[in-house]
Write a protein that holds these residues in place. Structure first.
Motif, PDB file in Angstrom:
ATOM      1  N   ALA A 127       0.865  -1.173   0.000  1.00  0.00           N
ATOM      2  CA  ALA A 127       0.000   0.000   0.000  1.00  0.00           C
ATOM      3  C   ALA A 127       0.906   1.229   0.000  1.00  0.00           C
ATOM      4  N   ALA A 128       0.419   2.330  -0.561  1.00  0.00           N
ATOM      5  CA  ALA A 128       1.228   3.548  -0.673  1.00  0.00           C
ATOM      6  C   ALA A 128       0.432   4.755  -0.208  1.00  0.00           C
ATOM      7  N   THR A 129       1.137   5.695   0.408  1.00  0.00           N
ATOM      8  CA  THR A 129       0.500   6.924   0.845  1.00  0.00           C
ATOM      9  C   THR A 129       1.532   8.042   0.883  1.00  0.00           C
ATOM     10  N   ASP A 173      -3.897   8.483   9.622  1.00  0.00           N
ATOM     11  CA  ASP A 173      -5.349   8.471   9.403  1.00  0.00           C
ATOM     12  C   ASP A 173      -5.822   7.028   9.254  1.00  0.00           C
ATOM     13  N   VAL A 174      -6.818   6.647  10.024  1.00  0.00           N
ATOM     14  CA  VAL A 174      -7.311   5.261   9.946  1.00  0.00           C
ATOM     15  C   VAL A 174      -7.934   4.949   8.596  1.00  0.00           C
ATOM     16  N   SER A 175      -8.301   5.982   7.820  1.00  0.00           N
ATOM     17  CA  SER A 175      -8.867   5.750   6.492  1.00  0.00           C
ATOM     18  C   SER A 175      -7.801   5.560   5.421  1.00  0.00           C
ATOM     19  N   ASP A 176      -6.535   5.719   5.797  1.00  0.00           N
ATOM     20  CA  ASP A 176      -5.421   5.593   4.855  1.00  0.00           C
ATOM     21  C   ASP A 176      -5.142   4.109   4.627  1.00  0.00           C
ATOM     22  N   PRO A 177      -5.167   3.632   3.374  1.00  0.00           N
ATOM     23  CA  PRO A 177      -4.921   2.203   3.117  1.00  0.00           C
ATOM     24  C   PRO A 177      -3.576   1.699   3.619  1.00  0.00           C
ATOM     25  N   ALA A 178      -2.586   2.589   3.760  1.00  0.00           N
ATOM     26  CA  ALA A 178      -1.264   2.155   4.207  1.00  0.00           C
ATOM     27  C   ALA A 178      -1.151   2.097   5.724  1.00  0.00           C
ATOM     28  N   THR A 180      -9.669   0.580  -5.022  1.00  0.00           N
ATOM     29  CA  THR A 180      -9.471   2.015  -5.202  1.00  0.00           C
ATOM     30  C   THR A 180     -10.053   2.763  -4.012  1.00  0.00           C
ATOM     31  N   VAL A 181      -9.275   3.684  -3.466  1.00  0.00           N
ATOM     32  CA  VAL A 181      -9.755   4.575  -2.406  1.00  0.00           C
ATOM     33  C   VAL A 181      -9.349   5.988  -2.784  1.00  0.00           C
ATOM     34  N   ARG A 182     -10.319   6.903  -2.751  1.00  0.00           N
ATOM     35  CA  ARG A 182     -10.031   8.318  -2.996  1.00  0.00           C
ATOM     36  C   ARG A 182     -10.208   9.073  -1.687  1.00  0.00           C
ATOM     37  N   ARG A 183      -9.198   9.890  -1.336  1.00  0.00           N
ATOM     38  CA  ARG A 183      -9.243  10.693  -0.113  1.00  0.00           C
ATOM     39  C   ARG A 183      -9.056  12.153  -0.501  1.00  0.00           C
TER      40      ARG A 183
END
Length: 304
Positions: free
Chosen positions: A67-69, A93-98, A287-290
């Motif tokens: 995972a990347a952030t 952030d708990v919503s961050d995939p990484a 896919t996750v968009r933040r």
């Protein structure tokens, strides 16, 4: 492909910094580098560089998936108190995939990149401490990269306007449009994470706007001439899974993608793409968009 049996590639991996997947990728591409500036410690120059940055790109690894952030903070939020330690003091952030995989004992990678000066350095290792306000990395591999394909952008602080994360069942039109217009992406990969010369890596990729071709949920990315380490493609040979990160430099939005990879080493499709040495495809299935995830904005400086 690499099997579980001992081969000459496995033997060579024991003698140098590259794991068998990287060595196989070098062979498939026609040869590796004349030398390798990969150390198991950070130089003073690299330590000072990380400490001056207001953002870094981070890769983590969970159940075989990278995972990347991107994490941001005032310069000094990354510190390097000694040759082997990198500390990143940023709220996770708990919503961050990484984020979930950044826990003690897990592999991780950090890319320090200054888009304004085209400098970039990588530090890969193992997380030794982690919490809601950051993590500490025991650095096992440290090396620099050349400034090729980096588009110059000056960074400044922007307004924070974080919105709830959007988990997309597939790439929607805004996502495809963002990717199709991009000149920059970041890619995380992972292989042989239980070995000293394996682990997690995160790298920069750049090209002219539109260099990533979008066909539905499949992305085709040209691989240009580089240092011939083949860290990313070598990881793909061993573990064909990727995490891509696209940054909206005007709005601070992050688009996180994960998918399986296939590499096109040669042939008419490669030759049809200007300057491409080979191609790799990512079949996106997560896919996750933040929106507004970063408190930073960048100004593009063409021609620099």
């Amino acid at each position: 492909m690499i099997s579980g049996t001992r081969t000459s590639v496995d033997a060579a991996a024991e003698e140098g910094p590259f794991h068998p997947g990287e060595l196989e990728a070098q062979l498939l591409a026609g040869g590796g580098p004349p030398g390798a500036g990969i150390r198991d410690w950070m130089t003073e120059q690299h330590r000072a560089f990380f400490e001056a940055l207001p953002y870094v790109v981070v890769a983590s690894h969970e159940a075989g998936w990278p995972a990347a952030t991107m994490l941001a903070g005032a310069p000094g939020f990354v510190s390097a108190p000694d040759l082997h330690t990198l500390r990143v003091a940023a709220d996770l952030d708990v919503s961050d995939p990484a984020q979930p995989a950044l826990r003690p004992g897990t592999p991780a990678g950090v890319l320090g990149i200054d888009l304004a000066t085209k400098r970039r350095n990588r530090a890969n290792g193992v997380v030794t401490a982690a919490g809601p306000h950051g993590f500490t990395l025991d650095v096992r591999q440290s090396f620099g990269n050349c400034p090729q394909y980096i588009h110059v952008r000056e960074v400044e602080t922007g307004a924070t306007r974080a919105a709830p994360p959007e988990a997309l069942p597939q790439l929607d039109q805004p996502a495809r449009s963002q990717i199709a217009a991009a000149d920059t992406l970041f890619v995380a990969s992972a292989a042989r994470t239980d070995e000293t010369n394996g682990g997690v890596d995160v790298s920069h990729r750049g090209g002219p706007p539109g260099f990533v071709r979008v066909d539905g949920s499949t992305l085709t990315i040209p691989d240009y001439r580089g240092n011939r380490y083949f860290n990313t493609l070598g990881n793909f040979v061993a573990n064909p899974r990727a995490a891509l990160l696209f940054v909206d430099f005007n709005a601070g939005d992050l688009l996180h993608l994960q998918g399986t990879v296939e590499i096109v080493w040669d042939g008419p499709e490669v030759h049809a793409v200007p300057a491409a040495q080979r191609l790799w495809r990512v079949h996106v299935d997560r896919t996750v968009r933040r929106r507004g995830a970063l408190p930073l904005r960048w100004t593009f400086h063409p021609g620099r």
